[in-house]
Write a protein that holds these residues in place. Structure first.
Motif, PDB file in Angstrom:
ATOM      1  N   GLU A   1      52.949 -51.645  -1.012  1.00  0.00           N
ATOM      2  CA  GLU A   1      52.661 -50.962   0.075  1.00  0.00           C
ATOM      3  C   GLU A   1      54.187 -50.928   1.083  1.00  0.00           C
ATOM      4  OE1 GLU A   1      51.057 -54.967   1.780  1.00  0.00           O
ATOM      5  OE2 GLU A   1      52.195 -54.153   0.019  1.00  0.00           O
ATOM      6  N   SER A   2      55.063 -51.302   0.212  1.00  0.00           N
ATOM      7  CA  SER A   2      56.448 -50.962   0.978  1.00  0.00           C
ATOM      8  C   SER A   2      56.734 -49.638   1.314  1.00  0.00           C
ATOM      9  CB  SER A   2      57.574 -51.503   0.187  1.00  0.00           C
ATOM     10  OG  SER A   2      58.162 -50.835  -0.852  1.00  0.00           O
ATOM     11  N   LYS A   3      57.550 -49.524   2.497  1.00  0.00           N
ATOM     12  CA  LYS A   3      58.024 -48.014   2.804  1.00  0.00           C
ATOM     13  C   LYS A   3      58.573 -47.318   1.647  1.00  0.00           C
ATOM     14  CE  LYS A   3      57.527 -46.880   7.029  1.00  0.00           C
ATOM     15  NZ  LYS A   3      57.343 -47.935   8.118  1.00  0.00           N
ATOM     16  N   MET A   4      59.463 -47.975   1.109  1.00  0.00           N
ATOM     17  CA  MET A   4      60.205 -47.194  -0.096  1.00  0.00           C
ATOM     18  C   MET A   4      58.856 -46.749  -0.980  1.00  0.00           C
ATOM     19  SD  MET A   4      63.124 -46.742  -0.069  1.00  0.00           S
ATOM     20  CE  MET A   4      63.303 -46.162  -1.781  1.00  0.00           C
TER      21      MET A   4
ATOM     22  N   TRP B   1      32.095 -50.799  14.283  1.00  0.00           N
ATOM     23  CA  TRP B   1      33.297 -50.869  14.648  1.00  0.00           C
ATOM     24  C   TRP B   1      34.225 -50.153  14.019  1.00  0.00           C
ATOM     25  CZ3 TRP B   1      35.882 -56.390  15.927  1.00  0.00           C
ATOM     26  CH2 TRP B   1      36.992 -56.204  16.189  1.00  0.00           C
ATOM     27  N   ASP B   2      34.639 -48.773  14.494  1.00  0.00           N
ATOM     28  CA  ASP B   2      35.836 -47.944  14.139  1.00  0.00           C
ATOM     29  C   ASP B   2      36.679 -48.113  14.978  1.00  0.00           C
ATOM     30  OD1 ASP B   2      34.188 -46.402  15.614  1.00  0.00           O
ATOM     31  OD2 ASP B   2      33.528 -44.948  14.355  1.00  0.00           O
ATOM     32  N   GLU B   3      36.722 -46.976  15.599  1.00  0.00           N
ATOM     33  CA  GLU B   3      38.191 -47.042  16.619  1.00  0.00           C
ATOM     34  C   GLU B   3      38.178 -48.095  17.745  1.00  0.00           C
ATOM     35  OE1 GLU B   3      38.933 -42.906  17.523  1.00  0.00           O
ATOM     36  OE2 GLU B   3      39.182 -42.879  15.346  1.00  0.00           O
TER      37      GLU B   3
ATOM     38  N   ASP C   1      64.179 -53.004   3.239  1.00  0.00           N
ATOM     39  CA  ASP C   1      62.690 -52.670   3.393  1.00  0.00           C
ATOM     40  C   ASP C   1      62.145 -52.644   4.968  1.00  0.00           C
ATOM     41  OD1 ASP C   1      60.075 -52.208   2.463  1.00  0.00           O
ATOM     42  OD2 ASP C   1      59.801 -54.316   2.678  1.00  0.00           O
TER      43      ASP C   1
ATOM     44  N   LEU D   1      62.367 -49.797   8.575  1.00  0.00           N
ATOM     45  CA  LEU D   1      62.650 -48.410   9.112  1.00  0.00           C
ATOM     46  C   LEU D   1      62.214 -48.298  10.509  1.00  0.00           C
ATOM     47  CD1 LEU D   1      63.662 -45.573   8.142  1.00  0.00           C
ATOM     48  CD2 LEU D   1      61.451 -45.075   7.526  1.00  0.00           C
TER      49      LEU D   1
ATOM     50  N   GLU E   1      61.488 -46.599  13.700  1.00  0.00           N
ATOM     51  CA  GLU E   1      61.185 -45.327  13.949  1.00  0.00           C
ATOM     52  C   GLU E   1      60.030 -45.283  15.311  1.00  0.00           C
ATOM     53  OE1 GLU E   1      59.179 -43.570  10.653  1.00  0.00           O
ATOM     54  OE2 GLU E   1      57.939 -44.991  10.355  1.00  0.00           O
TER      55      GLU E   1
ATOM     56  N   ARG F   1      49.193 -48.154  20.466  1.00  0.00           N
ATOM     57  CA  ARG F   1      47.892 -48.140  20.590  1.00  0.00           C
ATOM     58  C   ARG F   1      47.336 -47.891  19.194  1.00  0.00           C
ATOM     59  NH1 ARG F   1      44.304 -46.646  24.674  1.00  0.00           N
ATOM     60  NH2 ARG F   1      42.253 -46.428  23.931  1.00  0.00           N
TER      61      ARG F   1
ATOM     62  N   GLN G   1      45.200 -50.675  16.912  1.00  0.00           N
ATOM     63  CA  GLN G   1      43.901 -50.435  16.688  1.00  0.00           C
ATOM     64  C   GLN G   1      43.672 -50.486  14.998  1.00  0.00           C
ATOM     65  OE1 GLN G   1      43.018 -46.757  18.597  1.00  0.00           O
ATOM     66  NE2 GLN G   1      41.826 -47.520  20.107  1.00  0.00           N
TER      67      GLN G   1
ATOM     68  N   ASP H   1      59.650 -51.084  13.425  1.00  0.00           N
ATOM     69  CA  ASP H   1      59.093 -50.683  11.967  1.00  0.00           C
ATOM     70  C   ASP H   1      57.624 -51.053  12.111  1.00  0.00           C
ATOM     71  OD1 ASP H   1      59.867 -50.744   8.759  1.00  0.00           O
ATOM     72  OD2 ASP H   1      57.924 -52.027   9.339  1.00  0.00           O
ATOM     73  N   ASP H   2      56.592 -50.036  11.946  1.00  0.00           N
ATOM     74  CA  ASP H   2      55.140 -50.165  12.109  1.00  0.00           C
ATOM     75  C   ASP H   2      54.597 -51.377  11.029  1.00  0.00           C
ATOM     76  OD1 ASP H   2      55.352 -48.461   9.734  1.00  0.00           O
ATOM     77  OD2 ASP H   2      53.867 -46.967  10.329  1.00  0.00           O
ATOM     78  N   LYS H   3      55.102 -51.450   9.597  1.00  0.00           N
ATOM     79  CA  LYS H   3      54.680 -52.407   8.802  1.00  0.00           C
ATOM     80  C   LYS H   3      54.880 -53.635   9.229  1.00  0.00           C
ATOM     81  CE  LYS H   3      56.404 -52.095   4.928  1.00  0.00           C
ATOM     82  NZ  LYS H   3      56.820 -53.350   4.295  1.00  0.00           N
TER      83      LYS H   3
END
Lengths: 232, 338
Positions: free
Chosen positions: A82-85, A184-186, B173, B175, B177, B182, B186, B216-218
């Motif tokens: 799940e890395s950005k790269m 439970w969603d949002e 690893d 970034l 931005e 919110r 969530q 970095d959101d992650k």
């Protein structure tokens, strides 16, 4: 009926995805020999591809580039990375979206639907509508409608979700926790709100002439009982 | 200079004693010519002095080197001069440097291999977890529920391992931005919904929909994940609310997670950010690894976010992440332009 090609080397995930997708009215094609991905792709001309990144021989990025030379169909990556790269790599190589493992069926289905809608618009073949039925009581999930014989009533989204859980599980008990999780969603839902929704569902069922169908089971949750059948 | 003098004074003393001894031998033998003796003494001392000066100048670098501590490894590679002693020093320090580097490289490689292994292993583990996750999704009985909880725990554990391993290669690893707070909140909440429900704790979100911050959101999601996990864990059974709010403080945006749980004893509060520190609460709650808050601090440090913590035993804990200024949203900036 849309055809979805699954390129995933773990046989179990492959099989589970296949079953789930078929349940929702998609046709699936899967790959057994990972050096012949392109042959399968060319022959089956899928409407959408689910592609794993880590594959034997060549990785998903490679296959994605190959597929892109032949087709513009939506390609969704499924990966444990799940890395950005990796995500950037996937998109750079022509993918349309990226789903990380472990994933929920709901997420995969929602993404597949949205990609299909975007790629084929209104001309997209209608997917088989999901329905759940318990002794004549029929729930249309997409339309959020509940019908009993000829009477139909509309439901709110949360009510539909609640009924789906109860009907799927029929005649077993669904725990409050499970119901809370479903709702439970949002926005999160607390115990009191759940009580409110249960009350609403009960009154909707009452409108259809079904009383006492949602039974409270102390200490564990709720159960749907086909009281209308028992009475007959 | 000092070291040189200290090093050479026995030689100078020896030389003077020898000179005096020679003159005395001549004097005792009956030969005495005052001006010649003074001349001889002057010449000897002059040449000895000149020798010392030349010696100092040619070995100055060595003496300077020896009298101050090494500050960087590169200093070891500097050359000292051309005399045999200097060349010997050059050789030995370069050899040392080479050996040192070799070992360092060996360790670096080992470390890298290890990190790669851990990452691969975690990813391998994700496949069986995915399978279990999928298998359980259509199951509704209590056993499945309980297995789901355990799978959640494994997932959380693996995630922590992965992020620790990744911390070493942080620079490659991340970034920075604009991140919409919110939706970040969530998403993290949705990921943890089972944890909340199981512990009967409910989140209260007070975050403006439009607020965006540079991050970095992650990694920020991981940080929030850790904070929420702690907040829920230490609230369970005591309070049923965790508040997540964002507000402005000067030029900063603050993201705050507040719980009303058991709190952290004052003597532990400064140590909770240390690795492997579990403290009193950790002993009460067996799942603590002591890594969560350490990672929070490390990650925030690298993202240039501040971390603040306040806590009172029995009252609850508040953790704040101090983020850089709020990025105006697209709409707002359009309004500002027009």
């Amino acid at each position: 009926m849309s055809t979805i090609m699954i390129v995933e080397d773990d046989p179990k995930i492959n099989q589970l995805l296949q079953e789930q997708l078929e349940k929702y009215g998609f046709q699936t094609v899967n790959v057994e020999h990972f050096d012949r991905v392109m042959e399968v792709f060319t022959q089956s001309r899928p409407d959408l591809v689910l592609l794993d990144v880590n594959l034997p021989k060549f990785d998903g990025f490679y296959w994605c580039r190959q597929m892109r030379q032949e087709s513009n169909c939506p390609i969704l990556f499924i990966s444990a990375r799940e890395s950005k790269m990796d995500q950037v790599m996937a998109l750079e190589n022509g993918a349309d979206d990226y789903i990380t493992k472990p994933f929920d069926y709901d997420v995969v289905l929602a993404k597949i639907r949205s990609q299909l809608r975007r790629a084929y618009g209104q001309y997209a073949p209608q997917e088989g509508e999901r329905t759940v039925e318990v002794a004549g009581l029929k729930l249309f999930l997409e339309r959020m409608e509940l019908s009993m014989y000829e009477t139909k009533i509309e439901l709110s989204k949360k009510e539909a979700l609640l009924l789906e859980a109860l009907m799927n599980q029929h005649p077993r008990v669904v725990s409050r926790e499970r119901l809370l999780e479903k709702l439970w969603d949002e926005q999160f839902v607390d115990e009191n709100t759940l009580n409110v929704y249960i009350t609403r569902v009960r009154s909707k069922l009452k409108d259809l002439g079904l009383e006492g169908a949602v039974e409270t089971v102390r200490g564990s949750g709720y159960r749907l009982r086909a009281t209308w059948e028992e009475g007959q | 200079m000092k070291l040189f003098l200290r090093d050479q004074w026995p030689f100078a003393a020896f030389f003077l004693v020898q000179l005096i001894l020679l003159i005395m031998i001549f004097a005792l033998d009956g030969y005495w010519n005052e001006s010649l003796m003074i001349y001889v003494m002057f010449l000897s001392i002059f040449f000895a002095g000149a020798f010392l000066v030349v010696r100092y100048l040619s070995h100055r670098t060595i003496y300077q080197r020896l009298s101050k501590p090494v500050e960087s490894l590169e200093e070891l590679t500097q050359t000292y001069g051309n005399s045999p002693l200097c060349r010997a020093m050059d050789d030995i320090s370069q050899e040392q440097y080479r050996l040192y580097k070799e070992q360092l490289h060996a360790y670096e490689n080992k470390q890298r291999d290890h990190t790669t292994f851990i990452q691969q292993w975690v990813h391998q583990m994700k496949t069986p977890i995915s399978v279990i996750h999928l298998l359980l999704q259509n199951e509704d009985d209590p056993t499945a529920e309980s297995v789901r909880e355990e799978v959640d725990r494994i997932k959380r554990g693996l995630e922590t391992v992965l992020y620790i391993a990744r911390l070493d290669r942080f620079e490659q690893d991340f970034l920075i931005e604009p991140v919409t707070l919110r939706s970040l909140v969530q998403n993290v909440l949705a990921e943890n919904k089972r944890l909340f429900i199981r512990n009967q704790v409910y989140p209260e979100v007070k975050v403006d929909e439009n607020w965006r911050v540079e991050s970095d959101d992650k990694w920020l999601a991981f940080v929030l994940n850790q904070l929420l996990t702690n907040a829920v864990r230490y609230s369970a059974g005591k309070s049923n609310k965790v508040t997540i709010r964002a507000y402005e403080r000067g030029a900063h945006a603050i993201l705050e997670v507040q719980d009303y749980g058991i709190g952290i004893p004052a003597e532990d509060i400064h140590r909770v950010f240390k690795p492997y520190f579990t403290g009193e609460n950790g002993r009460k709650y067996p799942e603590s690894t002591g890594m969560g808050l350490y990672l929070v601090k490390e990650i925030c440090g690298r993202l240039h976010h501040g971390v603040e913590m306040e806590s009172e035993v029995g009252e609850g804990t508040t953790v704040r992440i101090v983020l850089s200024a709020i990025v105006p949203t697209l709409q707002e900036s359009k309004i500002a332009e027009s």
